[in-house]
Enzyme design. Structure first.
Site, mmCIF file in Angstrom:
data_model
loop_
_atom_site.group_PDB
_atom_site.id
_atom_site.type_symbol
_atom_site.label_atom_id
_atom_site.label_comp_id
_atom_site.label_asym_id
_atom_site.label_seq_id
_atom_site.Cartn_x
_atom_site.Cartn_y
_atom_site.Cartn_z
ATOM 1 N N ARG A 1 -10.393 5.337 8.625
ATOM 2 C CA ARG A 1 -9.361 4.939 7.669
ATOM 3 C C ARG A 1 -8.279 4.225 8.477
ATOM 4 N NH1 ARG A 1 -6.936 9.602 5.648
ATOM 5 N NH2 ARG A 1 -6.396 8.588 3.701
ATOM 6 N N PHE B 1 15.829 19.441 -1.561
ATOM 7 C CA PHE B 1 14.435 19.070 -1.767
ATOM 8 C C PHE B 1 14.146 17.693 -1.179
ATOM 9 C CE2 PHE B 1 11.408 16.715 -4.386
ATOM 10 C CZ PHE B 1 10.278 17.524 -4.330
ATOM 11 N N TYR C 1 0.834 -1.201 0.000
ATOM 12 C CA TYR C 1 0.000 0.000 0.000
ATOM 13 C C TYR C 1 0.875 1.260 0.000
ATOM 14 C CZ TYR C 1 -3.001 3.772 1.470
ATOM 15 O OH TYR C 1 -3.651 4.989 1.527
ATOM 16 N N ARG D 1 1.987 8.975 12.714
ATOM 17 C CA ARG D 1 1.625 10.250 13.352
ATOM 18 C C ARG D 1 0.120 10.511 13.298
ATOM 19 N NH1 ARG D 1 3.136 14.960 9.674
ATOM 20 N NH2 ARG D 1 1.226 14.131 8.744
#
Length: 409
Positions: free
Chosen positions: A225, A285, A168, A212
Site C-alpha cells: 500500500r 476530544f 486522497y 509513521r
C-alpha cells in the site's frame, strides 16, 4: 520494554499512566447492556483504545453518535484496506456502503483480527446507527457516501502528485473532520466550523499516520500500500520501496523530512480550529489527537528508524498528554515545544531545511501571538530532577501493585 521497565526509565510518567489505567478500567465497566450498543463500545476499545478514551468524555448523545460514526468509517476503511478483496468486488461495496448502514442485517466478511469481528457483526453497528437522531444519521450518511466514492476513486488511481495526496487524505480523513464538525454542530454545542479548517484537522492526523506507517504499508501482503506521493519520493528514489534498504538511508531520511515538512503546513489551521471550540469535552476530544500528531512528527523527523520499524510515542508521554490537555494554553505549549524539538533536529544540509524552518516558525509565531504561551517551558512535558527522585521512590514502594495491575488485561 515492559510497562514497569518504561516507568523505571521515565518515573515522571507514573501518575499519568495510573490515571490512564483507571480511565480504561472505568470505560470497560460502562459498556451499555443493550447487545448492539454493548458490541459497538466494546469494538471501539478493541480497534482504537486511545480513541475510546477521548470519546468517553463527550456527552451521552454526542458520544453515541461519534462512536457509531467512527465504527462506520472503520468498517469502510477495513474494506478499502483489505488487499485480498478483488477490485470488481470492492468498488461496488465502497460506493454503496452508505446504504448498507441502514440495513439492520447487513454484514460483510473481510479484514483480520478485530476488524474481521467488526465486519462479521456489522449489523450491530447498523442497529445502533438507526437509533441516532436524524441530524446525526444524515451527517454520517453524507460523509460515508463521499468517503466511499473517494476511496473507490483511489483504488484505481495512484497517488502521483501532492495534489493527489491532499485529495486522497481529504477522502479518508478530511471528510472525518467535516463530519465531526457537523456532529458537534448538530449537538448544539458548537458553531459549524468551516470546511477548510475541518479538512486540515483530518489531513494533519492522516499524513502523520501515513508517514509513521511507511514500513507497515510497504510490506503489506499480498500487495503493498503506497500513499507517499510520487512527486515527493521520486526526488530521492527510483521506487518507493527502495527507501527501506540500508543503502538508501541518506536519501530515505531526506524524503521523510520532505513528507514531514508537507504535513506541517496544516498545523496553523488546526490551531485555529481548536481555538474556536467552546465545549471543553469537544475541545479535549479534538486537541489530544492533534498534540499526539505533532509529537509523532517530531519523533519521526530525521529518524531512519521510520524505515526499520514503527516509531511510536512512548505510552507514558501519551498518557501525560491525555491527562494534561485541558485548555488552549496546553495546546499552544505542546505545539511550541514539539516545534522546538523539530527545529533542534534539522540538518541544515537537508534540501528542505529552509522550508521546514519556515513552517515551524509559523507554528511558533501563532503560539506566541496567542499571548497564552508559557515561553519559559520549551518542553511542556519535561520534569524536574527532584520530582523524578520522589516519583522513583514511589515507584519502588508500589512496584508490586504495578506488576499486578498492568499484568491484568
Amino acid at each position: 520494554m515492559g510497562v514497569v521497565g518504561a516507568i523505571l526509565e521515565h518515573p515522571e510518567d507514573l501518575v499519568a499512566l495510573l490515571k490512564l489505567k483507571v480511565a480504561v478500567r472505568k470505560i470497560e465497566k460502562q459498556i451499555p447492556p443493550e447487545p448492539h450498543w454493548g458490541f459497538s463500545y466494546t469494538m471501539l476499545q478493541r480497534v482504537s483504545r486511545s480513541f475510546a478514551i477521548v470519546i468517553q468524555q463527550l456527552g451521552p448523545e454526542l458520544r453515541n453518535a461519534v462512536c457509531i460514526f467512527y465504527l462506520v468509517l472503520r468498517g469502510l476503511d477495513t474494506i478499502e484496506d483489505d488487499t485480498s478483496i478483488p477490485t470488481d468486488t470492492k468498488l461496488p461495496i465502497l460506493n454503496s456502503f452508505h446504504q448498507h448502514i441502514y440495513d439492520p442485517d447487513w454484514h460483510f466478511s473481510c479484514g483480520v483480527k478485530d476488524y474481521k469481528v467488526l465486519m462479521d457483526n456489522f449489523h450491530y453497528v447498523s442497529n445502533a446507527f438507526l437509533e441516532l437522531d436524524k441530524s446525526y444519521k444524515d451527517a454520517i450518511e453524507d460523509i460515508t457516501k463521499r468517503m466511499g466514492a473517494g476511496m473507490a476513486k483511489f483504488i484505481c488511481k495512484e497517488v502521483e502528485t501532492v495534489d493527489d495526496y491532499d485529495e486522497y487524505c481529504h477522502y479518508v480523513a478530511g471528510l472525518v473532520g467535516l463530519g465531526l464538525s457537523k456532529l458537534f454542530h448538530a449537538s448544539g454545542s458548537e458553531k459549524l466550523a468551516s470546511d477548510s479548517l475541518s479538512n486540515s484537522m483530518g489531513l494533519f492526523l492522516q499524513k502523520t499516520n501515513i508517514i509513521r506507517d511507511y514500513l507497515e504499508d510497504i510490506n503489506e501482503v499480498p500487495k503493498s500500500r503506497m500513499f507517499w506521493p510520487r512527486e515527493i519520493w521520486s526526488k530521492y528514489a527510483d521506487k518507493l520501496e527502495d527507501l527501506k534498504y540500508e543503502e538508501s538511508s541518506d536519501k530515505a531520511v531526506e524524503c521523510l523530512n520532505d513528507m514531514v515538512t508537507d504535513a506541517l503546513r496544516h498545523a496553523e489551521d488546526c490551531l485555529q480550529y481548536m481555538s474556536d471550540l467552546q465545549d471543553i469535552s469537544i475541545f479535549r476530544f479534538c486537541a489530544i489527537p492533534q498534540i499526539m500528531a505533532i509529537g509523532t512528527l517530531a519523533l519521526c523527523f530525521n529518524n531512519i528508524e521510520v524505515f526499520q520499524g514503527v516509531v511510536k510515542m512512548r505510552r507514558g508521554l501519551a498518557a501525560k498528554i491525555i491527562d494534561q490537555t485541558k485548555t488552549m494554553t496546553d495546546v499552544y505549549n505542546a505545539f511550541y515545544g514539539f516545534s522546538h524539538l523539530l527545529k533542534s533536529k534539522i540538518n541544515y544540509k537537508d534540501p528542505n531545511a529552509s522550508l521546514t524552518l519556515k513552517r515551524l516558525d509559523v507554528i511558533q509565531k501563532v503560539c506566541l501571538d496567542s499571548g497564552l504561551l508559557d515561553k519559559r517551558q520549551r518542553d511542556p512535558y519535561e520534569s524536574r530532577s527532584r520530582f523524578n527522585l520522589i516519583v522513583m521512590i514511589i515507584v519502588l514502594l508500589v512496584l508490586p501493585i504495578l506488576l499486578a495491575l498492568f499484568s491484568k488485561k
